[in-house]
Design a protein around this motif. Sequence first.
Motif, PDB file in Angstrom:
ATOM      1  N   ALA A  22      27.679 -20.004  66.342  1.00 13.13           N
ATOM      2  CA  ALA A  22      27.146 -21.197  65.677  1.00 13.13           C
ATOM      3  C   ALA A  22      25.639 -21.163  65.546  1.00 13.13           C
ATOM      4  N   ALA A  23      24.973 -20.408  66.419  1.00 13.81           N
ATOM      5  CA  ALA A  23      23.517 -20.297  66.333  1.00 13.81           C
ATOM      6  C   ALA A  23      23.095 -19.129  65.458  1.00 13.81           C
ATOM      7  N   GLU A  80      16.159 -22.586  64.168  1.00 15.02           N
ATOM      8  CA  GLU A  80      15.429 -21.685  63.272  1.00 15.02           C
ATOM      9  C   GLU A  80      16.276 -20.462  62.942  1.00 15.02           C
ATOM     10  N   ARG A  81      16.899 -19.894  63.978  1.00  9.38           N
ATOM     11  CA  ARG A  81      17.709 -18.691  63.773  1.00  9.38           C
ATOM     12  C   ARG A  81      19.014 -19.005  63.041  1.00  9.38           C
ATOM     13  N   ALA A  82      19.606 -20.163  63.347  1.00 13.43           N
ATOM     14  CA  ALA A  82      20.846 -20.543  62.674  1.00 13.43           C
ATOM     15  C   ALA A  82      20.611 -20.749  61.179  1.00 13.43           C
ATOM     16  N   PHE A  83      19.522 -21.430  60.827  1.00 16.01           N
ATOM     17  CA  PHE A  83      19.212 -21.666  59.413  1.00 16.01           C
ATOM     18  C   PHE A  83      18.848 -20.353  58.722  1.00 16.01           C
ATOM     19  N   GLU A  84      18.126 -19.480  59.444  1.00 18.31           N
ATOM     20  CA  GLU A  84      17.736 -18.201  58.858  1.00 18.31           C
ATOM     21  C   GLU A  84      18.971 -17.354  58.550  1.00 18.31           C
ATOM     22  N   ARG A  85      19.934 -17.313  59.481  1.00 13.25           N
ATOM     23  CA  ARG A  85      21.162 -16.544  59.258  1.00 13.25           C
ATOM     24  C   ARG A  85      21.956 -17.101  58.073  1.00 13.25           C
ATOM     25  N   ALA A  86      21.877 -18.420  57.904  1.00 16.66           N
ATOM     26  CA  ALA A  86      22.617 -19.053  56.813  1.00 16.66           C
ATOM     27  C   ALA A  86      21.871 -18.960  55.483  1.00 16.66           C
ATOM     28  N   GLY A  87      20.643 -18.418  55.514  1.00 14.93           N
ATOM     29  CA  GLY A  87      19.854 -18.307  54.296  1.00 14.93           C
ATOM     30  C   GLY A  87      19.307 -19.642  53.826  1.00 14.93           C
ATOM     31  N   LYS A  88      19.098 -20.580  54.747  1.00 17.80           N
ATOM     32  CA  LYS A  88      18.598 -21.907  54.407  1.00 17.80           C
ATOM     33  C   LYS A  88      17.209 -22.131  55.012  1.00 17.80           C
ATOM     34  N   SER A 134      25.897 -28.876  68.419  1.00 18.77           N
ATOM     35  CA  SER A 134      25.898 -27.487  67.955  1.00 18.77           C
ATOM     36  C   SER A 134      24.986 -27.332  66.746  1.00 18.77           C
ATOM     37  N   SER A 135      24.421 -26.130  66.622  1.00 18.84           N
ATOM     38  CA  SER A 135      23.554 -25.861  65.469  1.00 18.84           C
ATOM     39  C   SER A 135      24.353 -25.938  64.167  1.00 18.84           C
ATOM     40  N   ARG A 136      25.675 -25.627  64.232  1.00 18.84           N
ATOM     41  CA  ARG A 136      26.514 -25.713  63.042  1.00 18.84           C
ATOM     42  C   ARG A 136      26.576 -27.147  62.524  1.00 18.84           C
ATOM     43  N   ASP A 137      26.685 -28.126  63.453  1.00 17.41           N
ATOM     44  CA  ASP A 137      26.732 -29.533  63.044  1.00 17.41           C
ATOM     45  C   ASP A 137      25.426 -29.959  62.373  1.00 17.41           C
ATOM     46  N   VAL A 138      24.309 -29.470  62.909  1.00 17.12           N
ATOM     47  CA  VAL A 138      23.012 -29.809  62.316  1.00 17.12           C
ATOM     48  C   VAL A 138      22.889 -29.176  60.932  1.00 17.12           C
ATOM     49  N   LEU A 139      23.319 -27.922  60.841  1.00 15.16           N
ATOM     50  CA  LEU A 139      23.249 -27.215  59.564  1.00 15.16           C
ATOM     51  C   LEU A 139      24.068 -27.939  58.498  1.00 15.16           C
TER      52      LEU A 139
END
Length: 749
Positions: free
Chosen positions: A571-572, A497-505, A537-542
Amino acid sequence: MMRQYELVERVQRYKPDVDEALLNKAYVYAMQKHGYQRRASGDPYFSHPLEVAAILTELNLDESTIAAALLHDTIEDTTATRDEIDVLFGPEIGQLVEGLTKLKKLDLVSKKAEQAENLRKLLLAISQDVRVLLVKMADRLHNMRTLHHVPTHKRLRIAEETMDIYAPLAGRMGMQDMRDELEELAFRYINPEAFHTVTERLADLLESNRGVIKEIEGALAELFKAYEVDATVKSRQKKPWSVFRKMETKALSFEQLSDIFGFRVIVDTVDDCYRALGAIHKTWSMVPGRFKDYISTPKQNDYRSIHTTIVGPSRQRVELQIRTHEMDRVAEYGVAAHSLYKDFGSNPNGAGHQISKDTNSYAWLRRTIEALSEGDNPEDFLENTKLELFQDQVFCFTPKGRLIALPRGASPIDFAYAVHTDVGDTCVGAKVNGRIMPLMTELKNGDEVEIIRSKAQVPPAAWESVVVTGKARSAIRRATRNAIRKQYSGLGARILERAFERAGKDYSKEALKPVLHRLARKDVEDVLAAVGRGELSSRDVLHAVYPDYRDERVTQTQKPREEGWFNLRNAAGMLFQIPGRSSRRGRRRKNGDAREEGQNGALPIRGVSGDLPVRFAPEGAVPGDRIVGILQPGSGITIYPIQSPSLTAYDDQSDRWIDVRWDIDENNTERFPARISVTAINEPGSLAEIAQTIASNDANIHNLSMARTAPDFTEMMFDLEVWDLKHLNRLISQLKEAVCVSNARRVNG
């Protein structure tokens, strides 16, 4: 070797309308398929399936089972196929043969795993048709009878497998005669010296007691005649393995055994059983504690009989079993003795019946099959099945009168899981015979058990070490795995949730479903758990969800300070400050400040009993500390105080840093770990005074180590449990005031 007509004649003795054509066709087909194959003895291989069929004729089995016995090795050892057998003999026989075929070409990690997988398949096949078990038992019996032809290095393994699995399985299904012979044959190879010693002693004892045996048989016959009970009396001698096992388990010498000889009383009806029992007890004294009525409460394998021990003629103990002819047949042949058949109306051969599953023998088998469906690994399944096979039983009741059979040594936890897995998972207490008792209480015959439940309960992992049933052990392991998986998936969801939020997705579980194949996971929960465990890693999922997304790892978000600070997102999507020329300690101090400013986006930490897989670093962390989380693959998050020197080990692993914050409510009842060092004067009573100070401040000592630092001083390292930072600081201040203390400080790594 037996001829075709001899086999047909054997079946005709108990089934005059036998399908001769079916038996003849199976005989010829199996002989042709096995061709010139030879056994280890040098005999034609076909002699083995023929002997297996002959053993089954002694159990009066139908021609479909006899045909399956003739064919049971064809798929495994010849060019025959299941389709071919279905065409020639019908799908019923094809299914029987398939159920007996061992697993082949499996990439298994151990012989134990292979054994477990074969047992799995056998039990699943038995659950569909019990005749698979009967053929398998006859197959194993003939193999054991000819084991002396097998190479020496294989004999012990085969004998141990027979003793561990097949003999107890025969007993569980009520086939006592077959069990006795399997155990005796296996005993011969597992411990040959003990086997020959016990066998010789039993032969000598039988010779010297023939007169006594005849005397007891005569006395019983006269007694039943006087009471007008039509009964047959037969003597029996304990088998070598039973004698040896009793000597081993109860630490008895051969001379101390009092039940080597027993007597069986066979009557016509159940009423006659109790009349015979009354006559016996009126005439001779019963030995207290040696009476069991398995007629009113049958064993799970359908065994029914009355057991009693009396002080009989010549003042010696006499063990008696009283049963009807039907009960005797079931006791000897188990499921093979049941005459409950169902016709297969669509069977093209018109042959073959299936023994009904409406027998108590199937109760244990059904529970075992339930364990198969839960997906335990092979070794666990094998272990749990052995637990079930070997245990003697106690019989307990639910408050509504339902009978629950359990292994000896079972507790209310085992009882709860025997009732239903959901009952076990939600068990928090138990009443035994109306009184609240500990869950570890050993149950006894006749106990009435009421389980107290709570929906909020999760079975503790420690229960696994105290239960004795395989079902309970499997269910506890499964619940523990599910609870841990739930924690990891919850952590993974928060990280994503936080990784996607930081990426604006936009983040949602639905968005993960189309990309499961890219992440090599079978479902969304697997993805979340893998992220939580640090395996993914959250980066791989993103990038899997948004392949075009470009991750700018390092961005300058403010003017460089004189120390050259930069912000880094891991990455998160967590924020870190990387120094240009500053010391690591300074970096961490500023890092802590940055974290404090962004607390709302951090993961809430309540302690080790919260809903995240959390543990604390050795030096501990307490509410009030600035903290950081380090993602440990496979272990969840380790919490460190921000000033811990141990964090230097992770300076170059930014993707493992997790932003965390305390989330402790006012009613918190959990203490937190902290480590302090106390330098004390080396004199009697110093440790006692320090411990008293700690206790009076409502702190708990978890661990203590001491080292002499100088002739007059000792350094004591205390691992404590305290409420928060204020509590810890107050305690350290009071320790410094103690007369015996030179210094007290907190240890941060």
